[in-house]
Write a protein that holds these residues in place. Structure first.
Motif, PDB file in Angstrom:
ATOM      1  N   VAL A  22       0.855  -1.186   0.000  1.00  0.00           N
ATOM      2  CA  VAL A  22       0.000   0.000   0.000  1.00  0.00           C
ATOM      3  C   VAL A  22       0.889   1.233   0.000  1.00  0.00           C
ATOM      4  CG1 VAL A  22      -0.128   0.024   2.519  1.00  0.00           C
ATOM      5  CG2 VAL A  22      -1.961   1.079   1.169  1.00  0.00           C
ATOM      6  N   PHE A  23       0.408   2.297  -0.611  1.00  0.00           N
ATOM      7  CA  PHE A  23       1.156   3.550  -0.618  1.00  0.00           C
ATOM      8  C   PHE A  23       0.934   4.311   0.683  1.00  0.00           C
ATOM      9  CE2 PHE A  23       3.241   3.697  -4.586  1.00  0.00           C
ATOM     10  CZ  PHE A  23       2.448   3.008  -5.505  1.00  0.00           C
ATOM     11  N   GLU A  24       1.942   5.079   1.028  1.00  0.00           N
ATOM     12  CA  GLU A  24       1.868   5.903   2.229  1.00  0.00           C
ATOM     13  C   GLU A  24       0.657   6.816   2.166  1.00  0.00           C
ATOM     14  OE1 GLU A  24       5.365   8.286   2.833  1.00  0.00           O
ATOM     15  OE2 GLU A  24       5.147   8.239   5.008  1.00  0.00           O
ATOM     16  N   GLU A  25       0.014   6.985   3.298  1.00  0.00           N
ATOM     17  CA  GLU A  25      -1.178   7.819   3.512  1.00  0.00           C
ATOM     18  C   GLU A  25      -2.455   7.189   2.951  1.00  0.00           C
ATOM     19  OE1 GLU A  25      -0.598  11.863   2.368  1.00  0.00           O
ATOM     20  OE2 GLU A  25       1.205  12.119   3.581  1.00  0.00           O
ATOM     21  N   ALA A  26      -2.372   6.030   2.361  1.00  0.00           N
ATOM     22  CA  ALA A  26      -3.576   5.332   1.906  1.00  0.00           C
ATOM     23  C   ALA A  26      -4.169   4.542   3.059  1.00  0.00           C
ATOM     24  CB  ALA A  26      -3.241   4.399   0.749  1.00  0.00           C
ATOM     25  N   PRO A  27      -5.471   4.203   2.971  1.00  0.00           N
ATOM     26  CA  PRO A  27      -6.065   3.354   4.011  1.00  0.00           C
ATOM     27  C   PRO A  27      -5.696   1.896   3.773  1.00  0.00           C
ATOM     28  CG  PRO A  27      -7.687   3.897   2.358  1.00  0.00           C
ATOM     29  CD  PRO A  27      -6.441   4.649   1.986  1.00  0.00           C
ATOM     30  N   VAL A  28      -5.798   1.108   4.832  1.00  0.00           N
ATOM     31  CA  VAL A  28      -5.482  -0.317   4.707  1.00  0.00           C
ATOM     32  C   VAL A  28      -6.422  -1.134   5.590  1.00  0.00           C
ATOM     33  CG1 VAL A  28      -3.795  -0.435   6.601  1.00  0.00           C
ATOM     34  CG2 VAL A  28      -3.593  -2.004   4.676  1.00  0.00           C
ATOM     35  N   GLU A  29      -6.725  -2.338   5.103  1.00  0.00           N
ATOM     36  CA  GLU A  29      -7.487  -3.301   5.905  1.00  0.00           C
ATOM     37  C   GLU A  29      -6.778  -4.641   5.811  1.00  0.00           C
ATOM     38  OE1 GLU A  29     -12.067  -4.034   6.334  1.00  0.00           O
ATOM     39  OE2 GLU A  29     -11.360  -5.331   4.703  1.00  0.00           O
ATOM     40  N   LEU A  30      -6.476  -5.225   6.955  1.00  0.00           N
ATOM     41  CA  LEU A  30      -5.892  -6.562   7.012  1.00  0.00           C
ATOM     42  C   LEU A  30      -6.969  -7.493   7.551  1.00  0.00           C
ATOM     43  CD1 LEU A  30      -2.390  -5.716   8.546  1.00  0.00           C
ATOM     44  CD2 LEU A  30      -3.135  -5.636   6.164  1.00  0.00           C
ATOM     45  N   ARG A  31      -7.250  -8.540   6.795  1.00  0.00           N
ATOM     46  CA  ARG A  31      -8.395  -9.369   7.100  1.00  0.00           C
ATOM     47  C   ARG A  31      -8.042 -10.557   7.985  1.00  0.00           C
ATOM     48  NH1 ARG A  31     -10.741 -10.638   1.331  1.00  0.00           N
ATOM     49  NH2 ARG A  31      -8.504 -10.819   0.874  1.00  0.00           N
ATOM     50  N   CYS A  32      -8.970 -10.892   8.859  1.00  0.00           N
ATOM     51  CA  CYS A  32      -8.809 -12.029   9.762  1.00  0.00           C
ATOM     52  C   CYS A  32     -10.155 -12.691   9.985  1.00  0.00           C
ATOM     53  CB  CYS A  32      -8.230 -11.573  11.100  1.00  0.00           C
ATOM     54  SG  CYS A  32      -8.154 -12.874  12.359  1.00  0.00           S
ATOM     55  N   ASN A  33     -10.215 -13.983   9.785  1.00  0.00           N
ATOM     56  CA  ASN A  33     -11.408 -14.760  10.087  1.00  0.00           C
ATOM     57  C   ASN A  33     -11.028 -15.920  10.990  1.00  0.00           C
ATOM     58  OD1 ASN A  33     -12.111 -13.545   7.204  1.00  0.00           O
ATOM     59  ND2 ASN A  33     -14.014 -14.005   8.283  1.00  0.00           N
ATOM     60  N   TYR A  34     -11.937 -16.294  11.867  1.00  0.00           N
ATOM     61  CA  TYR A  34     -11.657 -17.402  12.778  1.00  0.00           C
ATOM     62  C   TYR A  34     -12.815 -18.382  12.713  1.00  0.00           C
ATOM     63  CZ  TYR A  34     -14.903 -14.878  15.768  1.00  0.00           C
ATOM     64  OH  TYR A  34     -16.018 -14.244  16.253  1.00  0.00           O
ATOM     65  N   SER A  35     -12.550 -19.586  13.108  1.00  0.00           N
ATOM     66  CA  SER A  35     -13.577 -20.627  13.086  1.00  0.00           C
ATOM     67  C   SER A  35     -14.013 -20.915  14.508  1.00  0.00           C
ATOM     68  CB  SER A  35     -13.042 -21.906  12.446  1.00  0.00           C
ATOM     69  OG  SER A  35     -11.969 -22.420  13.178  1.00  0.00           O
ATOM     70  N   SER A  36     -15.175 -20.429  14.851  1.00  0.00           N
ATOM     71  CA  SER A  36     -15.696 -20.688  16.183  1.00  0.00           C
ATOM     72  C   SER A  36     -17.145 -20.256  16.237  1.00  0.00           C
ATOM     73  CB  SER A  36     -14.922 -19.912  17.246  1.00  0.00           C
ATOM     74  OG  SER A  36     -15.557 -20.042  18.505  1.00  0.00           O
ATOM     75  N   SER A  37     -17.923 -20.946  17.015  1.00  0.00           N
ATOM     76  CA  SER A  37     -19.321 -20.570  17.179  1.00  0.00           C
ATOM     77  C   SER A  37     -19.630 -20.088  18.583  1.00  0.00           C
ATOM     78  CB  SER A  37     -20.219 -21.763  16.841  1.00  0.00           C
ATOM     79  OG  SER A  37     -19.914 -22.845  17.710  1.00  0.00           O
ATOM     80  N   VAL A  38     -18.605 -19.989  19.405  1.00  0.00           N
ATOM     81  CA  VAL A  38     -18.816 -19.564  20.789  1.00  0.00           C
ATOM     82  C   VAL A  38     -17.910 -18.377  21.090  1.00  0.00           C
ATOM     83  CG1 VAL A  38     -19.554 -21.833  21.550  1.00  0.00           C
ATOM     84  CG2 VAL A  38     -17.137 -21.240  21.626  1.00  0.00           C
ATOM     85  N   SER A  39     -17.978 -17.913  22.319  1.00  0.00           N
ATOM     86  CA  SER A  39     -17.253 -16.704  22.683  1.00  0.00           C
ATOM     87  C   SER A  39     -15.746 -16.891  22.575  1.00  0.00           C
ATOM     88  CB  SER A  39     -17.606 -16.310  24.122  1.00  0.00           C
ATOM     89  OG  SER A  39     -18.972 -15.989  24.217  1.00  0.00           O
ATOM     90  N   VAL A  40     -15.100 -15.878  22.035  1.00  0.00           N
ATOM     91  CA  VAL A  40     -13.651 -15.878  21.917  1.00  0.00           C
ATOM     92  C   VAL A  40     -13.110 -14.512  22.311  1.00  0.00           C
ATOM     93  CG1 VAL A  40     -13.559 -17.602  20.067  1.00  0.00           C
ATOM     94  CG2 VAL A  40     -13.774 -15.173  19.499  1.00  0.00           C
TER      95      VAL A  40
END
Lengths: 117, 114
Positions: free
Chosen positions: B13-31
């Protein structure tokens, strides 16, 4: 405040030689202690964790062992290193109990680079 | 098996641009959910964590993350990145279904270009 120290920072060892990485935590008592390994280009793998002196749980079968001779000291060892033991080793700690706000965060040391040649 | 998936191994990504780093987890209960940052040749530093309460969590260095239970995601965002944000970012999950151990994703390398 709590601090964690890990040494040595860098280590180059020949295949078949022994290993000892040390970790100490200051500013807290009876912490949970962990050893993680980070291989090049991969995530972190939990190797060992300890909930008290002399209590060690191993997560994966391997060439390494861990010991906790004192409350805030955690040692990672090997009698004979393999090439596959190379990697970045991270010691970490977390508090026991104290509710959600403190009992679930793990804090890491600066890491030790091990190269087996 | 319970797991944490970071969908991008590298994000340029270029400087001053926005960024999103994605994360998904496998769980159906509280984490409990965490983001750590690792600068070159250093240990991991906690960026932010979600334990309960507001689903939008603010962390250090201008980062924030949003917990989405229905999508089992915990994406990390920053509206404007700096060169100094270049590092590897790890998403991690902890909960009873993980044996109360911290389980890490494989990491996402953020490369900020000028």
């Amino acid at each position: 405040s709590q601090t964690i120290h890990q040494w040595p920072a860098t280590l180059v060892q020949p295949v078949g030689s022994p290993l000892s990485l040390e970790c100490t935590v200051e500013g807290t008592s009876n912490p949970n202690l962990y050893w993680y390994r980070q291989a090049a280009g991969r995530g972190l793998q939990l190797l060992f964790y300890s909930v008290g002196i002399g209590q060690i749980s191993s997560e994966v079968p391997q060439n390494l062992s861990a010991s906790r001779p004192q409350d805030r000291q955690f040692i990672l060892s090997s009698k004979k290193l393999l090439l596959s033991d190379s990697g970045f080793y991270l010691c970490a700690w977390s508090q026991v109990g104290g509710g959600k706000s403190s009992g679930n965060t793990i804090y890491f040391g600066e890491g030790s680079w091990l190269t087996v040649v | 098996a319970q797991s944490v998936t970071q969908l991008d191994s590298q994000v340029p990504v270029f400087e001053e641009a926005p960024v999103e780093l994605r994360c998904n987890y496998s769980s159906s209960v509280s984490v409990y959910l965490f983001w750590y940052v690792q600068y070159p040749n250093q240990g991991l530093q906690l960026l932010l964590k979600y334990l309960s309460g507001s689903t939008l969590v603010k962390g250090i260095n201008g980062f924030e993350a949003e917990f989405n239970k229905s999508q089992t995601s915990f994406h990390l965002r920053k509206p404007s990145v700096h060169i100094s944000d270049t590092a590897e970012y790890f998403c991690a999950v902890r909960g009873s279904q993980y044996g109360n151990k911290l389980v890490f994703g494989a990491g996402t390398i953020l490369r900020v270009k000028s």
